[in-house]
Design an enzyme around this catalytic site. Structure first.
Site, PDB file in Angstrom:
ATOM      1  N   ALA A 130       2.943  48.667  64.261  1.00 21.01           N
ATOM      2  CA  ALA A 130       2.794  49.569  65.407  1.00 21.01           C
ATOM      3  C   ALA A 130       2.176  48.858  66.609  1.00 21.01           C
ATOM      4  CB  ALA A 130       1.942  50.767  65.010  1.00 21.01           C
ATOM      5  N   THR A 131       1.370  47.840  66.374  1.00 21.29           N
ATOM      6  CA  THR A 131       0.791  47.103  67.505  1.00 21.29           C
ATOM      7  C   THR A 131       1.904  46.486  68.351  1.00 21.29           C
ATOM      8  OG1 THR A 131      -1.247  46.644  66.310  1.00 21.29           O
ATOM      9  CG2 THR A 131      -0.696  45.136  68.110  1.00 21.29           C
TER      10      THR A 131
ATOM     11  N   THR B  34      15.817  36.947  63.468  1.00 16.35           N
ATOM     12  CA  THR B  34      16.605  37.494  62.368  1.00 16.35           C
ATOM     13  C   THR B  34      15.987  38.800  61.880  1.00 16.35           C
ATOM     14  OG1 THR B  34      17.091  35.245  61.687  1.00 16.35           O
ATOM     15  CG2 THR B  34      17.546  36.978  60.080  1.00 16.35           C
TER      16      THR B  34
ATOM     17  N   HIS C 108       3.303  51.025  56.871  1.00 17.97           N
ATOM     18  CA  HIS C 108       2.122  50.819  56.003  1.00 17.97           C
ATOM     19  C   HIS C 108       1.125  51.969  56.113  1.00 17.97           C
ATOM     20  CE1 HIS C 108      -1.011  49.277  58.929  1.00 17.97           C
ATOM     21  NE2 HIS C 108       0.068  49.088  59.653  1.00 17.97           N
TER      22      HIS C 108
ATOM     23  N   GLN D   9      -0.054  57.619  63.294  1.00 19.53           N
ATOM     24  CA  GLN D   9      -0.870  58.388  62.353  1.00 19.53           C
ATOM     25  C   GLN D   9      -0.283  59.774  62.072  1.00 19.53           C
ATOM     26  OE1 GLN D   9      -3.130  57.320  60.479  1.00 19.53           O
ATOM     27  NE2 GLN D   9      -3.733  55.411  61.451  1.00 19.53           N
TER      28      GLN D   9
ATOM     29  N   CYS E  33      -9.221  48.113  63.929  1.00 19.51           N
ATOM     30  CA  CYS E  33      -9.002  47.103  64.971  1.00 19.51           C
ATOM     31  C   CYS E  33     -10.118  47.080  66.018  1.00 19.51           C
ATOM     32  CB  CYS E  33      -7.667  47.352  65.671  1.00 19.51           C
ATOM     33  SG  CYS E  33      -6.307  47.475  64.523  1.00 19.51           S
TER      34      CYS E  33
HETATM   35  N1  PMP Z   1      -1.642  53.100  66.533  1.00 18.07           N
HETATM   36  C1  PMP Z   1      -2.438  53.839  65.744  1.00 18.07           C
HETATM   37  C2  PMP Z   1      -2.684  55.279  66.104  1.00 18.07           C
HETATM   38  C3  PMP Z   1      -3.009  53.268  64.600  1.00 18.07           C
HETATM   39  O1  PMP Z   1      -3.797  54.006  63.811  1.00 18.07           O
HETATM   40  C4  PMP Z   1      -2.750  51.900  64.302  1.00 18.07           C
HETATM   41  C5  PMP Z   1      -3.348  51.225  63.073  1.00 18.07           C
HETATM   42  N2  PMP Z   1      -4.691  51.451  62.856  1.00 18.07           N
HETATM   43  C6  PMP Z   1      -1.924  51.178  65.169  1.00 18.07           C
HETATM   44  C7  PMP Z   1      -1.386  51.815  66.268  1.00 18.07           C
HETATM   45  C8  PMP Z   1      -1.613  49.726  64.913  1.00 18.07           C
HETATM   46  O2  PMP Z   1      -0.802  49.619  63.779  1.00 18.07           O
HETATM   47  P1  PMP Z   1      -0.458  48.237  63.075  1.00 18.07           P
HETATM   48  O3  PMP Z   1      -1.646  47.912  62.234  1.00 18.07           O
HETATM   49  O4  PMP Z   1       0.749  48.550  62.254  1.00 18.07           O
HETATM   50  O5  PMP Z   1      -0.197  47.223  64.102  1.00 18.07           O
END
Ligand code: PMP
Length: 373
Positions: free
Chosen positions: A69-70, A234, A198, A178, A320
């Site tokens: 998601a990042t 890829t 994940h 989330q 994070c």
């Molecule tokens: N957005 C939200 C709302 C999250 O909770 C998280 C993960 N804590 C992320 C983005 C980032 O996800 P990822 O660890 O898959 O990069």
């Protein structure tokens, strides 16, 4: 071990791992390769993408596979803002966002973009009138999380989209990371949607960005032409297969799973409400999977470490965040710095058992008495 950190990561389900292994063994060709095995892999990939869009009830979106998601949030925000910078440099977001949204927004700000953050109301919902007031003809992007990662506050995505609609060409990005598997999804009005398997019993290292067809983004990774121009390299067919499987499973029996988690949440709330040293931050608008509390005047970091020594795993903040900093969402919702500095995030799953919670509450009380004396 009593694992109460499902918001940071969920254990991968066996069915997802099986799909990952089976597809890895069966399809050896690069989906971009110009031969029959490559075409077969490409066809399979397109099938997974169609199913993922269908499962998310998206009628008009393409699926881009990312590393998490990042990366999805970075591609959505930087890609959309940079592509549209000649039309305007005004961007709106909220104080509830994850660092992977705040990070690209800060980068845009350092490059001269005007980034404004809308406050939530005391119940955690976005102030829609403040959003309407802040929109200008130069606003090119609004980025809002569906469910925030610290309090668990849910937003009304359709109502936000309705407010944004008055600015022609303004894109709406939703960080749904989330939300998946926790609430019924209503995402079709969003233009850009981030998620990561994940967080719903899929694999790490895999993410998705859904993009409304016809929207162009400035690529953030440069290289050869891939299945999408926005993300060269890829494509990992087996990760796409695993993402599709995880999503399908996450959306099954969602009401029954939520009922189990709600019961756990009620039990913890009832226990914490009786203790004057604890304040509950998560509001009635929050998903039951996240229960955020504060221990004002005490060190939640110390509490977390003591719990860890006794086998209980949870977080003070989103994984994070830098330790020792205030929780931005809790501060935005409560306006109280002491509360925002002493948060603990307990996150629950349908896999959590009543016995685990009994054990947890006993250990929690012991540790709290130890740090409070
Ligand atoms: N957005 C939200 C709302 C999250 O909770 C998280 C993960 N804590 C992320 C983005 C980032 O996800 P990822 O660890 O898959 O990069």
């Amino acid at each position: 071990m009593i694992y109460l950190d499902y918001t940071a990561n969920t254990p991968v389900s066996d069915a997802v791992l099986t799909v990952f292994c089976d597809v890895s063994r069966e399809f050896i060709a690069n989906p971009n390769a110009a031969h029959s095995a490559g075409h077969a892999a490409r066809e399979k990939l397109e099938g997974y993408s169609e199913n993922i869009a269908r499962l998310l009830c998206l009628s008009d979106h393409d699926i881009i596979y990312t590393s998490g998601a990042t990366e999805s949030n970075n591609l959505a925000i930087l890609g959309a803002a940079m592509e549209r910078r000649s039309r305007g440099r005004h961007i709106l977001s909220t104080f509830l966002e994850h660092s992977s949204v705040n990070g690209p927004l800060a980068k845009l700000q350092s490059e001269g973009f005007d980034v404004e953050y809308i406050s939530p109301l005391p119940d955690g919902s976005l102030d829609l009138d403040a959003l309407s007031d802040a929109l200008t003809p130069k606003t090119t992007l609004v980025s809002v999380c569906y469910v925030d990662s610290e309090l668990g506050a849910t937003q009304d995505i359709a109502a936000i989209a309705e407010r944004i609609r008055v600015v022609p060409g303004c894109l709406f990005h939703v960080d749904a990371t989330q939300a998946v598997g926790k609430i019924p999804l209503d995402l079709d009005k969003a233009d850009l949607i981030s998620l990561a398997p994940h967080k719903f019993y899929g694999l790490t290292g895999s993410g998705i960005l859904a993009v409304r067809r016809g929207i162009s983004l400035q690529p953030q990774i440069h290289g050869g032409i891939s299945t999408t121009p926005y993300r060269s390299g890829t494509p990992t067919l087996a990760l796409a297969a695993a993402a599709e499987k995880a999503l399908g499973l996450a959306l099954e029996n969602i009401e029954e799973k939520r009922r189990i988690v709600s019961e756990h949440n009620r039990r913890l709330r009832a226990h914490f409400e009786n203790d004057k040293r604890i304040i509950i931050n998560s509001t009635a608008r929050c998903v039951p999977h996240i229960l955020n509390i504060s221990l004002p005047g005490l060190s939640s970091e110390d509490m977390k470490n003591r719990l860890d020594e006794r086998g209980v795993l949870l977080s003070t903040r989103s994984a994070c965040c830098a330790p020792g900093t205030v929780s931005r969402p809790v501060y935005a919702v409560t306006g109280n710095k002491k509360r925002a500095l002493s948060t603990l995030r307990i996150s629950l799953s349908h896999l959590t058992t009543p016995e685990e919670l009994t054990h947890f509450l006993k250990i929690f009380d012991d540790c709290l008495t130890a740090i409070a004396t």
